[in-house]
Scaffold this motif. Structure first.
Motif, mmCIF file in Angstrom:
data_model
loop_
_atom_site.group_PDB
_atom_site.id
_atom_site.type_symbol
_atom_site.label_atom_id
_atom_site.label_comp_id
_atom_site.label_asym_id
_atom_site.label_seq_id
_atom_site.Cartn_x
_atom_site.Cartn_y
_atom_site.Cartn_z
ATOM 1 N N GLU A 117 0.852 -1.190 0.000
ATOM 2 C CA GLU A 117 0.000 0.000 0.000
ATOM 3 C C GLU A 117 0.891 1.245 0.000
ATOM 4 O O GLU A 117 0.847 2.053 -0.901
ATOM 5 N N THR A 118 1.680 1.390 1.022
ATOM 6 C CA THR A 118 2.673 2.455 1.125
ATOM 7 C C THR A 118 3.539 2.136 2.335
ATOM 8 O O THR A 118 3.213 1.257 3.126
ATOM 9 N N ASN A 119 4.612 2.874 2.499
ATOM 10 C CA ASN A 119 5.550 2.546 3.576
ATOM 11 C C ASN A 119 5.554 3.563 4.720
ATOM 12 O O ASN A 119 6.490 3.600 5.495
ATOM 13 N N ARG A 120 4.511 4.376 4.804
ATOM 14 C CA ARG A 120 4.431 5.374 5.875
ATOM 15 C C ARG A 120 2.973 5.678 6.186
ATOM 16 O O ARG A 120 2.093 5.402 5.382
ATOM 17 N N ARG A 121 2.748 6.253 7.347
ATOM 18 C CA ARG A 121 1.400 6.687 7.682
ATOM 19 C C ARG A 121 0.959 7.741 6.673
ATOM 20 O O ARG A 121 1.773 8.490 6.145
ATOM 21 N N PHE A 122 -0.355 7.794 6.459
ATOM 22 C CA PHE A 122 -0.878 8.776 5.503
ATOM 23 C C PHE A 122 -2.179 9.357 6.030
ATOM 24 O O PHE A 122 -2.820 8.789 6.921
ATOM 25 N N ALA A 123 -2.556 10.484 5.479
ATOM 26 C CA ALA A 123 -3.800 11.153 5.868
ATOM 27 C C ALA A 123 -4.948 10.606 5.047
ATOM 28 O O ALA A 123 -4.818 10.353 3.850
#
Length: 172
Positions: A117-123
């Motif tokens: 999905e992605t490698n960091r928290r997101f808004a």
């Protein structure tokens, strides 16, 4: 401790984000025009692409109504650039939204389900309308990708609001 939610009518402190192509995008504080500010989840989100493609097709209508458009995610520059190239978006696109900025805006923050999905928290998505004096007129904050204001309906409402000098709602 939960972050206090933003208050309609309150002045948004100036906030800046790196902008694709150089420079920075800023919201809050005073400006010449009204601002439509959209936070999207990032490159991994197909619903964001659909929404931002609609925005891209409408950008002249928003400009004719006196709105600057500012779109930002927590993505890296490379991910934001890949989306801009793939979809041909003509609006200003920022990247690098920080968790502190997410908190200031009252956005929901999500841990990725996996590195795919992605490698960091997101808004999660947020749509804001900011008056030229920096006050927040409209705050539409979602905790998931499926709930966002219809952009044509929003534009119609914002034109009415400007013409009739309507105040922020939901202030009680």
């Amino acid at each position: 401790m939960p972050t206090p939610k933003p208050v309609p009518g309150a002045i948004l402190s100036r906030m800046s984000f790196p902008k694709l192509g150089g420079g920075e995008l800023s919201i809050g504080g005073t400006s010449e025009n009204w601002t439509l500010f959209i936070v999207y989840r990032g490159k991994h989100c197909p619903r964001c692409k659909k929404y931002l493609n609609i925005l891209n097709d409408m950008r002249d209508k928003w400009a004719d109504a006196g709105f600057d458009i500012c779109v930002v995610s927590a993505d890296t520059e490379a991910k934001a650039k890949a989306d801009q190239v793939e979809f041909g978006w003509g609006f200003d696109l920022g990247y690098g939204l920080t968790e502190e900025q997410m908190g200031t805006l009252g956005l929901y923050v999500t841990e990725p389900l996996s590195d795919a999905e992605t490698n960091r928290r997101f808004a999660e998505p947020g749509v804001f309308v900011i008056r030229p004096d920096g006050s927040q007129l409209l705050l539409a904050i979602s905790n998931g990708p499926s709930a966002r204001p219809d952009l044509a309906e929003l534009l119609d409402g914002m034109i009415f609001t400007k013409v009739n000098d309507r105040p922020p709602r939901g202030t009680v």
